[in-house]
Design a protein around this motif. Sequence first.
Motif, PDB file in Angstrom:
ATOM      1  N   LEU A   7      34.909  39.279  35.334  1.00 60.18           N
ATOM      2  CA  LEU A   7      34.155  39.073  36.695  1.00 60.18           C
ATOM      3  C   LEU A   7      33.052  39.982  37.133  1.00 60.18           C
ATOM      4  N   ALA A   8      33.153  41.382  36.574  1.00 60.66           N
ATOM      5  CA  ALA A   8      32.436  42.528  37.041  1.00 60.66           C
ATOM      6  C   ALA A   8      31.125  42.359  37.543  1.00 60.66           C
ATOM      7  N   ASP A   9      30.388  41.514  36.467  1.00 58.21           N
ATOM      8  CA  ASP A   9      28.992  41.135  36.561  1.00 58.21           C
ATOM      9  C   ASP A   9      28.817  40.370  37.730  1.00 58.21           C
ATOM     10  N   ARG A  10      29.605  39.748  38.427  1.00 56.76           N
ATOM     11  CA  ARG A  10      29.256  38.795  39.580  1.00 56.76           C
ATOM     12  C   ARG A  10      29.609  39.387  40.956  1.00 56.76           C
ATOM     13  N   TYR A  11      30.487  40.525  40.418  1.00 54.48           N
ATOM     14  CA  TYR A  11      31.092  41.106  41.842  1.00 54.48           C
ATOM     15  C   TYR A  11      30.949  42.795  41.413  1.00 54.48           C
ATOM     16  N   PRO A  12      29.616  43.269  41.416  1.00 53.29           N
ATOM     17  CA  PRO A  12      29.117  44.495  40.728  1.00 53.29           C
ATOM     18  C   PRO A  12      29.355  45.661  41.783  1.00 53.29           C
ATOM     19  N   ASP A  13      29.799  45.492  43.177  1.00 52.83           N
ATOM     20  CA  ASP A  13      29.624  46.951  43.998  1.00 52.83           C
ATOM     21  C   ASP A  13      30.794  47.818  43.300  1.00 52.83           C
ATOM     22  N   ALA A  14      31.877  47.276  43.155  1.00 51.52           N
ATOM     23  CA  ALA A  14      33.080  48.110  43.138  1.00 51.52           C
ATOM     24  C   ALA A  14      34.351  47.377  42.091  1.00 51.52           C
ATOM     25  N   PRO A  15      34.759  47.932  41.196  1.00 54.66           N
ATOM     26  CA  PRO A  15      35.923  47.464  40.553  1.00 54.66           C
ATOM     27  C   PRO A  15      36.876  48.233  40.999  1.00 54.66           C
ATOM     28  N   LEU A  16      37.938  48.042  41.848  1.00 57.28           N
ATOM     29  CA  LEU A  16      39.176  48.770  42.291  1.00 57.28           C
ATOM     30  C   LEU A  16      40.392  48.316  41.484  1.00 57.28           C
ATOM     31  N   LEU A  42      36.581  53.510  47.220  1.00 57.99           N
ATOM     32  CA  LEU A  42      35.250  53.066  47.549  1.00 57.99           C
ATOM     33  C   LEU A  42      34.259  54.213  47.895  1.00 57.99           C
ATOM     34  N   GLY A  43      34.884  55.367  48.060  1.00 58.91           N
ATOM     35  CA  GLY A  43      33.873  56.467  48.293  1.00 58.91           C
ATOM     36  C   GLY A  43      34.141  56.925  49.528  1.00 58.91           C
TER      37      GLY A  43
END
Length: 708
Positions: A7-16, A42-43
């Motif tokens: 799913l990472a390419d569709r939800y690219p902002d942060a893998p948590l 998340l920084g």
Amino acid sequence: MHVARRLADRYPDAPLFIDLRGHGGEKPSDPSTALATLLRQLGVPNPQIPAELADRVELWRRELARRRCVVVLDNAAGGEQVRPLLPTLPGTVVIVTSRRRLAGLDVGPPESLPVMTTEEGLALLARTAGRDRVDAEPDAAREVVRLCGHLPLAIRLAGSRLTRRPSWSLTHFARLLGDDASALGQLSEADRSLAGVFATSYDPLSTAAKRLFRLFSLHPGNRVTAAMAAALAGLSLDAADRALDELVDGHLVDEVETGRYRVHDLLRQYSSELSARVDPAEERRSALRELLDFVLHASLRSAELLEPDFIRAQVSPLPPRRPDLLDAVGTPPVEWLERERAELVALVVRARESAHHAHAWRLARVLWRFCYMRAYFDDILLTHRHGLAAAEAAGEAPAVACMNNYMASAYVRTGDYAAALAHVSRAVAICERIGDRQNLFRYRANLLVVYLFRGDVQEAMAVGLESLRDSRASGHDITIGLPNIGLALAACGRYEDALRIHRLHLHWARIGRDYFHIQNALAHIGGVKVRLGRHHQAIRLLRASLALRDRTGHRYAEAEVRIDLGAAYRALGRLAEAEREHELALVLATDSGERHVEAAALNGLGRTLAAAGRDDEAAERYRAALRLATRIRSPYEQGRALAGLAAHFARTDPVEARRHGERALAIFRWMGVPERREVERCLAELAAAPAAVEPAPVPGAAEPPDPR
């Protein structure tokens, strides 16, 4: 993790990702600590993370609202731990994993992951133990995966164990896993073991759920109903349902269908080890007795639908220990016995092995009629073998006779007439010795059948008439014994006498509204009508018998009915219908393992093919029938096959025809059956054709039995 990566390419902002440590021996992460970890991922700088939980929740959800993220909350302890970590706005995918089903999250139904397929398990084993080792012993590798129950963790631990033992073959390791006493011990590495992982799911349970889980190991089958669980653990049905819900939520038990539960094989071993450590031996024995008592009485209620009145008197159980559970389940339908058959058979074995002798032989007897009607003859032999051992250990002579008698029924249907004769003779002798008149008539009637199948027709007749003259036999006993006496009369050619007996059987069966006996009486009358040449009447009766079988589900002797129906069709020239009935009879007999019926179907099919002018095909069926009948020592079907071959060769090879005909005639004369007349006519027609060689024994045909 695999889904999150996809799913990472569709939800690219942060893998948590965070391990919430819900299971595994460590203290679970509290929501406040978990949120601090996730916010740092998340920084968010550490000084900007609020101290209060409510403020951290608000900041976390505000940060997620402006991102498209995949969040994996792994190893959750419960809903209270997870709820503060969930977003409130769309845009984020959250994957929560847990050993328990989490309630009250309002995020859709949970998905219980299945175990691995064999191929998936082999791939995992190859990654951990080495591809070369798996490829070198593919069968042993499959066995390791099977013994690991296809559980990913178990397979990985097995692979790690093999890695630490490079000298071990997979075959050797599979043997170690196959030993129930050591299997769990083999699945461990360093400070982690499969038993330890199971303990993390077991420890949080309530006391009632823990005890039920431990006692599950006492049930030998693969399916346990809620009522069985209640009996096993001494709980009310409601309390058992609550305990089962806990076990299902903790993935210690699977609900395979509504109200029926299964424990994974490795969890069953864990359950057994726990119970052996925690539960006193007498408490375990008492729990098994409660289960057996409930199952016996529930099965008896169902079996009474097939054997009204008589079966309860023969089994004579004590009053049920849990009438509340029996009232809750009511009277189970006959199909309940089908659904629970494997478990009930296993419980007979467990009862005998655990010295619950009274329950062992009674439950075996209760299951007999159902198994007999459905042609589960292997189940009859297994349950009654253990039931006989239990009855002998208990010193109950009537029960010993009962087990011998019903074991003989399975031996008859599978063609082992010597074993059948030994068992039913013992049953008769015991009844004569102890003066058990109630069962003596019944067992003598069964002795008659054994004599009949062995070819001892006159002996069968003598036993039948002796029983019929016994004025002490009750009306219900007569219903049981009459059909066998009618069969003996028909075998001797006394067709009108046989009709009178079978009509009397039908009369008694209709009075008692016993559909099992009604359908058999109709079939037997139809069979005699075929032999008398009244084919239209026979067809109506035989079809009525088959229709009643369709209505009741009692499939017993359907193949024999279709053999007679095929013979009637053949006599009327309806050869296609005759062939269809014989072919179906052959399939039914083969599937049920009734070898003498299979031989009869082959002979009937041979005659139908011969009538259609397909002589070579007919001869092939006769030879198959001869081989089978010789193997099971069925002289009647041997004679029929030899007579068929004699007719086959009559036009082309008189020598072979005489050779086969003389062997058939010797058998039929010894038996004293009317079929000898047809063979005598055939041989008379061949008398003018001189033999080119001296007659020799026909290969595969046994000598006729010695009348002495």
